[in-house]
Design an enzyme around this catalytic site. Structure first.
Site, PDB file in Angstrom:
ATOM      1  N   HIS A 159       0.910  -1.422   0.025  1.00  0.00           N
ATOM      2  CA  HIS A 159       0.071  -0.147   0.098  1.00  0.00           C
ATOM      3  C   HIS A 159       1.059   1.285   0.102  1.00  0.00           C
ATOM      4  O   HIS A 159       0.296   2.488  -0.214  1.00  0.00           O
ATOM      5  CB  HIS A 159      -0.990   0.023   1.269  1.00  0.00           C
ATOM      6  CG  HIS A 159      -1.988  -1.079   1.125  1.00  0.00           C
ATOM      7  ND1 HIS A 159      -2.978  -1.057   0.197  1.00  0.00           N
ATOM      8  CD2 HIS A 159      -2.325  -2.026   1.883  1.00  0.00           C
ATOM      9  CE1 HIS A 159      -3.445  -2.242   0.453  1.00  0.00           C
ATOM     10  NE2 HIS A 159      -3.454  -2.838   1.572  1.00  0.00           N
ATOM     11  N   ASP A 193      -2.784 -10.258  -2.305  1.00  0.00           N
ATOM     12  CA  ASP A 193      -3.473  -9.877  -1.186  1.00  0.00           C
ATOM     13  C   ASP A 193      -4.918  -9.540  -1.289  1.00  0.00           C
ATOM     14  O   ASP A 193      -5.211  -9.159  -2.551  1.00  0.00           O
ATOM     15  CB  ASP A 193      -2.703  -8.818  -0.809  1.00  0.00           C
ATOM     16  CG  ASP A 193      -3.064  -8.046   0.661  1.00  0.00           C
ATOM     17  OD1 ASP A 193      -2.425  -8.628   1.774  1.00  0.00           O
ATOM     18  OD2 ASP A 193      -4.145  -7.466   0.694  1.00  0.00           O
ATOM     19  N   HIS A 195      -6.462  -6.887  -0.610  1.00  0.00           N
ATOM     20  CA  HIS A 195      -6.642  -5.742  -0.749  1.00  0.00           C
ATOM     21  C   HIS A 195      -5.750  -5.195  -2.154  1.00  0.00           C
ATOM     22  O   HIS A 195      -4.709  -5.607  -2.360  1.00  0.00           O
ATOM     23  CB  HIS A 195      -6.120  -4.684   0.194  1.00  0.00           C
ATOM     24  CG  HIS A 195      -6.701  -5.008   1.437  1.00  0.00           C
ATOM     25  ND1 HIS A 195      -6.416  -5.794   2.415  1.00  0.00           N
ATOM     26  CD2 HIS A 195      -8.106  -4.673   1.980  1.00  0.00           C
ATOM     27  CE1 HIS A 195      -7.093  -6.199   3.714  1.00  0.00           C
ATOM     28  NE2 HIS A 195      -7.980  -5.273   3.245  1.00  0.00           N
ATOM     29  N   ASP A 283      -4.946 -12.585   3.332  1.00  0.00           N
ATOM     30  CA  ASP A 283      -6.244 -12.095   3.878  1.00  0.00           C
ATOM     31  C   ASP A 283      -7.573 -12.669   3.128  1.00  0.00           C
ATOM     32  O   ASP A 283      -8.712 -12.012   3.136  1.00  0.00           O
ATOM     33  CB  ASP A 283      -6.220 -10.423   4.211  1.00  0.00           C
ATOM     34  CG  ASP A 283      -5.278  -9.841   3.083  1.00  0.00           C
ATOM     35  OD1 ASP A 283      -4.964 -10.273   2.257  1.00  0.00           O
ATOM     36  OD2 ASP A 283      -5.153  -8.546   3.728  1.00  0.00           O
TER      37      ASP A 283
HETATM   38  C1  SP5 Z   1      -1.240  -5.154   3.973  1.00  0.00           C
HETATM   39  C2  SP5 Z   1      -2.995  -5.034   4.286  1.00  0.00           C
HETATM   40  O1  SP5 Z   1      -3.400  -6.193   4.051  1.00  0.00           O
HETATM   41  N1  SP5 Z   1      -3.210  -3.945   4.664  1.00  0.00           N
HETATM   42  C3  SP5 Z   1      -4.716  -3.867   5.008  1.00  0.00           C
HETATM   43  C4  SP5 Z   1      -5.189  -2.474   5.363  1.00  0.00           C
HETATM   44  C5  SP5 Z   1      -6.668  -2.429   5.780  1.00  0.00           C
HETATM   45  N2  SP5 Z   1      -7.134  -1.319   6.472  1.00  0.00           N
HETATM   46  C6  SP5 Z   1      -8.644  -1.113   6.425  1.00  0.00           C
HETATM   47  C7  SP5 Z   1      -9.112  -2.341   7.296  1.00  0.00           C
HETATM   48  C8  SP5 Z   1     -10.624  -2.141   7.421  1.00  0.00           C
HETATM   49  C9  SP5 Z   1     -10.992  -2.876   8.475  1.00  0.00           C
HETATM   50  N3  SP5 Z   1     -12.391  -3.031   8.285  1.00  0.00           N
HETATM   51  C10 SP5 Z   1     -12.764  -4.287   9.278  1.00  0.00           C
HETATM   52  C11 SP5 Z   1     -14.268  -4.690   8.689  1.00  0.00           C
HETATM   53  C12 SP5 Z   1     -14.379  -6.274   9.421  1.00  0.00           C
HETATM   54  N4  SP5 Z   1     -15.615  -6.834   9.047  1.00  0.00           N
HETATM   55 ZN    ZN Z   2      -4.459  -7.001   2.752  1.00  0.00          ZN
END
Ligand code: SP5
Ligand code: ZN
Length: 339
Positions: A159, A193, A195, A283
């Site tokens: 990111h 990943d 994301h 993830d």
């Molecule tokens: C490296 C990596 O995987 N970074 C991910 C960053 C995500 N950050 C935002 C997380 C938002 C979490 N929302 C929780 C919802 C649960 N149902």
């Molecule tokens: Zn991620």
């Protein structure tokens, strides 16, 4: 021959405790026990893996990716934040570049894009060591000692862009390697990943020597929201060298592998890279607390196998994956599948 794994225990010293999401303070998912459980699972499988501590990466290689102010800010954090404390940027200016002072921690938001990525006393050291793991894995593969190496990068990297940290990432480990190696041969980065790897995409968006492919949760619904759409294909010379495959909530192993076989692997193959960098997040696992796909542990064996069959020299870099209980098994299943 065993599969080399690069890791330094000092990477555990970066310890984000909380993140802010939807206005709430929640436990930070990117915990040190993620790396601990991966290394323990690997240690228990010593017929297959060998663990090495990396040499420190030359700073110039990180400077080739990130702006000086951002790195200076990390040094500032190490100077002004007490051990055990965290600093969360809370002001995120989009202008006033000429005024920014990276020795003032209150201006950290100039180099940051979210509220989940705190700076700590140990962040800079851990991020450098994380990049060192990636660098050593690349050197290992380039020396032709083997075709694949795994870097247990923590903190993760995909990111982080040239001038912004976020998404638990501070230094873009994949970009640090690709920036160096692209001078010698074409490089493909495959980001699996959950994301979208927005930082990696940004860094190589105008580059035709580095192919960037990311398969991820549809950004209309999932972090990072502002990028990862199919319409983002690269610009200038880089046009046609960026591919995004957004997939819907609930995507299972069968559909994921179908997308890989149909779109992703042929695209990488036709680019004919000399090096493949896999930004490997787990993830996508069915029970991951922040992802929303439905991959099972066995799917990672198949995923590793179909990527391995490309028969390209490959470094596998750890990115996300927050289901700590199964993380070690998912990682080793993927790595075994690759072989
Ligand atoms: C490296 C990596 O995987 N970074 C991910 C960053 C995500 N950050 C935002 C997380 C938002 C979490 N929302 C929780 C919802 C649960 N149902
Ligand atoms: Zn991620």
């Amino acid at each position: 021959m065993t599969l080399p794994v690069f890791f330094d225990r000092r990477q555990l010293l970066h310890r984000p405790v909380h993140e802010w999401t939807k206005g709430e303070k929640i436990a930070h998912p990117e915990t040190l026990d993620r790396a601990e459980t991966i290394v323990e699972t690997i240690e228990a499988d010593s017929n297959f893996f060998s663990i090495y501590q990396p040499q420190e990466i030359p700073l110039s290689l990180i400077q080739n990716v990130h702006v000086p102010g951002m790195l200076m800010l990390y040094e500032t954090a190490q100077r002004v934040i007490a051990e055990g404390e965290s600093f969360y940027p809370s002001v995120f200016p989009k202008r006033s570049a000429s005024l920014v002072d990276p020795t003032d921690i209150r201006q950290a938001g100039y180099f940051c894009f979210d509220s989940g990525t705190p700076l700590t006393f140990n962040t800079w050291e851990a991020a450098r060591l994380s990049a060192s793991c990636a660098h050593e894995a690349a050197l290992y593969v380039e020396s032709a000692k083997g075709r694949v190496a795994y870097a247990l990068c923590r903190p993760p990297g995909h990111h982080a862009s040239h001038d912004l940290f976020g998404g638990y990432c501070y230094v873009n480990n994949a970009a640090v390697i690709a920036k160096r190696v692209r001078k010698k041969c074409r490089v493909a980065i495959l980001d699996i990943d959950f994301h979208h790897g927005n930082g990696t995409q940004d860094i190589f968006y105008r580059d035709d020597a580095v192919l960037v492919v990311s398969v991820h949760g549809n950004p209309k619904e999932f972090y990072p929201f502002f990028s990862g759409y199919e319409t983002e294909k690269g610009e200038g010379r880089g046009k046609g060298f960026n591919l995004n495959i957004p997939l819907p909530r609930g995507c299972d192993g069968q559909e994921y592998m179908r997308q890989m076989r149909l779109k992703v692997l042929p695209f990488i193959q036709s680019f004919d890279p000399g090096l493949l960098i896999v930004s490997a997040g787990f993830d996508t696992y069915q029970d991951d607390p922040i992802g929303a796909f439905a991959l099972e542990t066995g799917d990672y064996a198949e995923l590793g196998e179909i990527i391995g069959k490309l028969n390209i020299s490959t470094i596998i870099l750890q990115e996300g994956g927050y289901h700590v209980q199964k993380l070690g098994l998912n990682v080793t299943t993927f790595l075994r599948g690759f072989r």
